[in-house]
Design a protein around this motif. Structure first.
Motif, PDB file in Angstrom:
ATOM      1  N   ALA A  79       1.120  -1.240   0.001  1.00 18.60           N
ATOM      2  CA  ALA A  79       0.017   0.031   0.076  1.00 18.60           C
ATOM      3  C   ALA A  79       0.928   1.367   0.052  1.00 18.60           C
ATOM      4  CB  ALA A  79      -0.916  -0.022   1.157  1.00 18.60           C
ATOM      5  N   ALA A  80       1.857   1.337   0.725  1.00 12.68           N
ATOM      6  CA  ALA A  80       2.851   2.497   0.910  1.00 12.68           C
ATOM      7  C   ALA A  80       3.611   2.535  -0.458  1.00 12.68           C
ATOM      8  CB  ALA A  80       3.696   2.047   1.914  1.00 12.68           C
ATOM      9  N   ALA A  81       4.044   1.494  -0.993  1.00  8.84           N
ATOM     10  CA  ALA A  81       4.748   1.421  -2.094  1.00  8.84           C
ATOM     11  C   ALA A  81       3.825   2.229  -3.372  1.00  8.84           C
ATOM     12  CB  ALA A  81       5.179   0.233  -2.611  1.00  8.84           C
TER      13      ALA A  81
ATOM     14  N   ALA B 237       2.285   4.698   6.728  1.00  7.95           N
ATOM     15  CA  ALA B 237       1.540   3.409   6.821  1.00  7.95           C
ATOM     16  C   ALA B 237       2.265   2.722   7.892  1.00  7.95           C
ATOM     17  CB  ALA B 237       2.161   2.614   5.528  1.00  7.95           C
ATOM     18  N   LYS B 238       3.226   3.424   8.699  1.00 11.90           N
ATOM     19  CA  LYS B 238       4.022   2.834   9.734  1.00 11.90           C
ATOM     20  C   LYS B 238       4.712   1.376   9.127  1.00 11.90           C
ATOM     21  CE  LYS B 238       1.250   4.818  13.258  1.00 11.90           C
ATOM     22  NZ  LYS B 238       0.123   5.525  12.354  1.00 11.90           N
TER      23      LYS B 238
ATOM     24  N   ASP C  69       8.163  -0.394   7.514  1.00 11.67           N
ATOM     25  CA  ASP C  69       9.929  -0.283   7.488  1.00 11.67           C
ATOM     26  C   ASP C  69      10.020   0.248   5.905  1.00 11.67           C
ATOM     27  OD1 ASP C  69      12.674  -0.704   8.361  1.00 11.67           O
ATOM     28  OD2 ASP C  69      12.313  -2.155   6.401  1.00 11.67           O
ATOM     29  N   ILE C  70      11.094   1.239   5.833  1.00  8.23           N
ATOM     30  CA  ILE C  70      11.349   1.726   4.448  1.00  8.23           C
ATOM     31  C   ILE C  70      12.018   0.773   3.381  1.00  8.23           C
ATOM     32  CG2 ILE C  70      13.957   2.593   5.082  1.00  8.23           C
ATOM     33  CD1 ILE C  70      12.957   5.091   3.496  1.00  8.23           C
ATOM     34  N   TRP C  71      12.695  -0.263   3.948  1.00 11.54           N
ATOM     35  CA  TRP C  71      13.223  -1.313   3.152  1.00 11.54           C
ATOM     36  C   TRP C  71      12.260  -2.368   2.628  1.00 11.54           C
ATOM     37  CZ3 TRP C  71      17.373   0.329   0.745  1.00 11.54           C
ATOM     38  CH2 TRP C  71      18.055   1.327   1.792  1.00 11.54           C
ATOM     39  N   ASP C  72      11.264  -2.647   3.556  1.00 14.63           N
ATOM     40  CA  ASP C  72      10.113  -3.648   3.361  1.00 14.63           C
ATOM     41  C   ASP C  72       9.359  -2.786   1.948  1.00 14.63           C
ATOM     42  OD1 ASP C  72      10.756  -5.353   5.080  1.00 14.63           O
ATOM     43  OD2 ASP C  72       9.441  -4.812   6.575  1.00 14.63           O
ATOM     44  N   VAL C  73       9.092  -1.475   2.116  1.00 19.11           N
ATOM     45  CA  VAL C  73       8.321  -0.719   1.045  1.00 19.11           C
ATOM     46  C   VAL C  73       9.219  -0.926  -0.054  1.00 19.11           C
ATOM     47  CG1 VAL C  73       7.250   1.250   0.492  1.00 19.11           C
ATOM     48  CG2 VAL C  73       7.235   0.294   2.894  1.00 19.11           C
ATOM     49  N   THR C  74      10.380  -0.607  -0.085  1.00 16.87           N
ATOM     50  CA  THR C  74      11.455  -0.475  -1.037  1.00 16.87           C
ATOM     51  C   THR C  74      11.100  -2.002  -1.968  1.00 16.87           C
ATOM     52  OG1 THR C  74      12.757   0.847  -0.026  1.00 16.87           O
ATOM     53  CG2 THR C  74      13.610  -0.072  -1.906  1.00 16.87           C
TER      54      THR C  74
END
Lengths: 169, 427
Positions: B137-139, B385-386, B388-393
């Motif tokens: 969702a964040a991505a 979204a709370k 982690d930046i690397w998960d979203v990446t």
């Protein structure tokens, strides 16, 4: 008055003047457009709007500094070991203060040299008033940087520089 | 030698977390003192003041203000409802809605960070509730928000126009086709992901509902007509168009009865912060610019690259790699302010159209907004979204690939951005 209370009042003060400046800038641009459509363009519109932007830049910078929101590159800094971060923290504050003191000093010196000058399109507005923003806002910037030291130091130790604080558009 | 020392000093100052604007100014001042003594120091104050008085950049605070008013005026909610009626029936409906709303929103707002904050706070929780992974969702929110800086109006394009002395209006027009293609590509990527991972549809298609939601959002649709129509039609300048955007969004908010003045007060002061941090950088870059002009550095760089190659497409490849790397470490506007004045002589020398190059720069930096460690839009989406930046990446890789494909198309098929410009402004 405790430090926290002072910071709160100072922040409220900066926020209020910036809100007024933002609204005033929008009003100037709209007046400019309206008068141009009406067939009698305002001669002072461009110059006054540009000055307003300069004021938002410098008073806004003082506020941005209080919020730790100036654009920087915290990711490299965060990678240093804590001892080095502490030394670099002092060094970075020294660089920032040196620049701001220089800007305030020479900004003030400029004011002493432009005594009789006015805006080109509004001859009743003295340049001393217009350009006072540089020394005055630089002093406020210094105050903001100083008030921010405890917060910055806390972030430095906890290594939690908030990435959102480094504002992009 | 002086330039190399200057560059290393700047790199060191930036690495210890001094604001970029102050780092630039201090480095320039030190270099100038070393070269010509202290007599020019008084000019520092004058240049820093004059450098912040760039009339076209008045559009920055005004577009930010307009965006804030829209956020507090129920416009985002109505646009989402309309997008839902329009594309919600497709597999992975909420990702489609997300991308479509971003594209609408981009026509009114000039800022990707504003878009991701405005739409993400509504759409990301909604997607999570429907069972989409939070990181996905964040991505999708983050990548589609970066379209905002390709689709006009765009604050980074305004900054580019000022730094390269090119036409804002032509840049805006050049952004239209790549923006639409980008939106379509992102939807395609979202659709493929949705089929693969079996994401749900949002609602069945119902023409009556499309009509109803369109009626409710009709005033919001008027905003791009007023803003872009006025600017493209030559009735108002980009700055004045930004002023109109403020009034129009305020009037629409009042008609909807949803303007939250307390939120507006906060948003306007936030806008002043964003404006000032960009403008301080602009002012410092003017100081640096004066020094570089004397040193002829941009011309020297252009000369040495042209010794290596003067093929336009090879130079474009070099510039793309350079800008993509810069995008990992700098925010978009900072990257434009720092790099554009230095590379422009090279761009002109090999015959690249400055408007075409402007779209390439903007697109590179849109990708930069998605690539950590410095990725403003992605970071905002992650914080909403709370996640982690690397998960979203990881989830974002497919969308970043789409943006890279779009970048290659725009770079090597100049007709994509330039046809409308040629047709309307140069024929």
């Amino acid at each position: 008055m405790t430090l926290k209370k002072f910071i709160n009042s100072y922040e409220k003060f900066l926020k209020f003047i910036l809100f007024v400046m933002m609204v005033a800038l929008a009003a100037t641009v709209l007046l400019g457009v309206s008068f141009r459509f009406a067939g009698s363009a305002l001669v002072w519109y461009d110059e006054v709007a540009a000055v307003q932007l300069a004021w938002i830049t410098y008073y806004g910078s003082a506020y941005a500094s209080l919020k730790g929101a100036h654009i920087s590159v915290p990711s490299i800094f965060k990678a240093f070991p804590i001892a080095l971060r502490k030394i670099f923290f002092v060094l970075s504050k020294f660089i920032i203060y040196a620049f701001l003191i220089l800007l305030a000093y020479y900004g003030f010196k400029v004011l002493t040299l432009i005594g009789g000058e006015t805006l080109v399109t509004l001859e009743w507005v003295p340049q001393i008033f217009v350009q006072s923003v540089i020394p005055v806002a630089s002093c406020l910037f210094i105050l903001s940087e100083t008030l921010r030291i405890p917060e910055d130091y806390k972030n430095l130790v906890l290594q939690t520089t908030n990435i959102e604080q480094t504002g992009d558009i | 030698m002086l330039i190399l020392t200057m560059f290393l000093v700047l790199l060191f100052i930036l690495s210890i977390n001094v604001p970029i604007a102050i780092g630039l100014a201090v480095t320039t001042i030190v270099a100038m003192v070393l070269k010509s003594g202290t007599s020019f120091l008084i000019d520092t104050a004058i240049v820093m003041f004059d450098g912040s008085m760039k009339f076209p950049l008045i559009a920055i605070p005004l577009f930010i203000l307009a965006g804030s008013i829209m956020n507090s005026a129920g416009i985002s909610r109505r646009l989402i409802a309309f997008a839902s009626a329009l594309v919600g029936f497709i597999k992975g409906g909420l990702s489609m809605i997300n991308i479509a709303t971003s594209m609408f929103f981009a026509e009114i707002s000039g800022s990707a960070v504003a878009d991701v904050a405005a739409l993400g706070s509504i759409l990301i929780p909604a997607m999570k509730k429907k069972g989409y992974p939070g990181a996905f969702a964040a991505a999708v929110t983050s990548s589609s928000a970066s379209l905002a800086i390709i689709i006009p109006p765009s604050i980074p394009m305004i900054v580019y126009a000022v730094m390269s002395q090119s036409s804002v209006v032509q840049l805006f027009v050049a952004g239209i086709v790549p923006g639409v293609i980008g939106g379509f590509f992102l939807m395609l990527a979202a659709y493929i992901t949705a089929r693969r991972r079996n994401f749900p549809v949002e609602e069945t298609f119902n023409l009556a509902n499309v009509r109803k939601t369109a009626r409710e959002a009709a005033l919001a649709f008027l905003l791009p007509v007023i803003i872009l129509g006025g600017i493209f039609g030559g009735v108002v300048t980009a700055t004045e168009g930004a002023g109109l955007a403020v009034v129009a969004s305020l009037v629409i908010g009042l008609v909807y009865g949803e303007v939250d003045f307390k939120r507006l007060y906060e948003a306007a002061t936030e806008g002043a912060i964003q404006t000032s941090s960009v403008m301080l950088l602009v002012a410092a870059s003017v100081l640096l610019g004066e020094f570089l002009t004397v040193e002829q550095l941009p011309q020297k760089i252009a000369g040495s690259i042209m010794d290596f190659t003067n093929n336009k497409y090879a130079v474009l490849a070099i510039l793309n790699v350079f800008l993509l790397v810069i995008g990992f470490f700098l925010h978009s506007v900072a990257a434009i302010i720092l790099t554009v004045p230095i590379v422009m002589p090279l761009v002109y020398a090999v015959g690249i159209d400055p408007v075409h190059f402007g779209i390439i720069v903007t697109l590179n930096l849109a990708i930069g907004q998605q690539t950590p460690p410095v990725a403003s839009v992605l970071a905002t989406a992650c914080s909403v979204a709370k996640e982690d930046i690397w998960d979203v990446t990881r989830e974002n890789l497919i969308f970043i690939s789409v943006l890279v494909i779009l970048l290659l198309l725009v770079t090597y098929v100049p007709a994509i951005p330039m046809t409308l410009v040629e047709y309307f402004y140069r024929s």
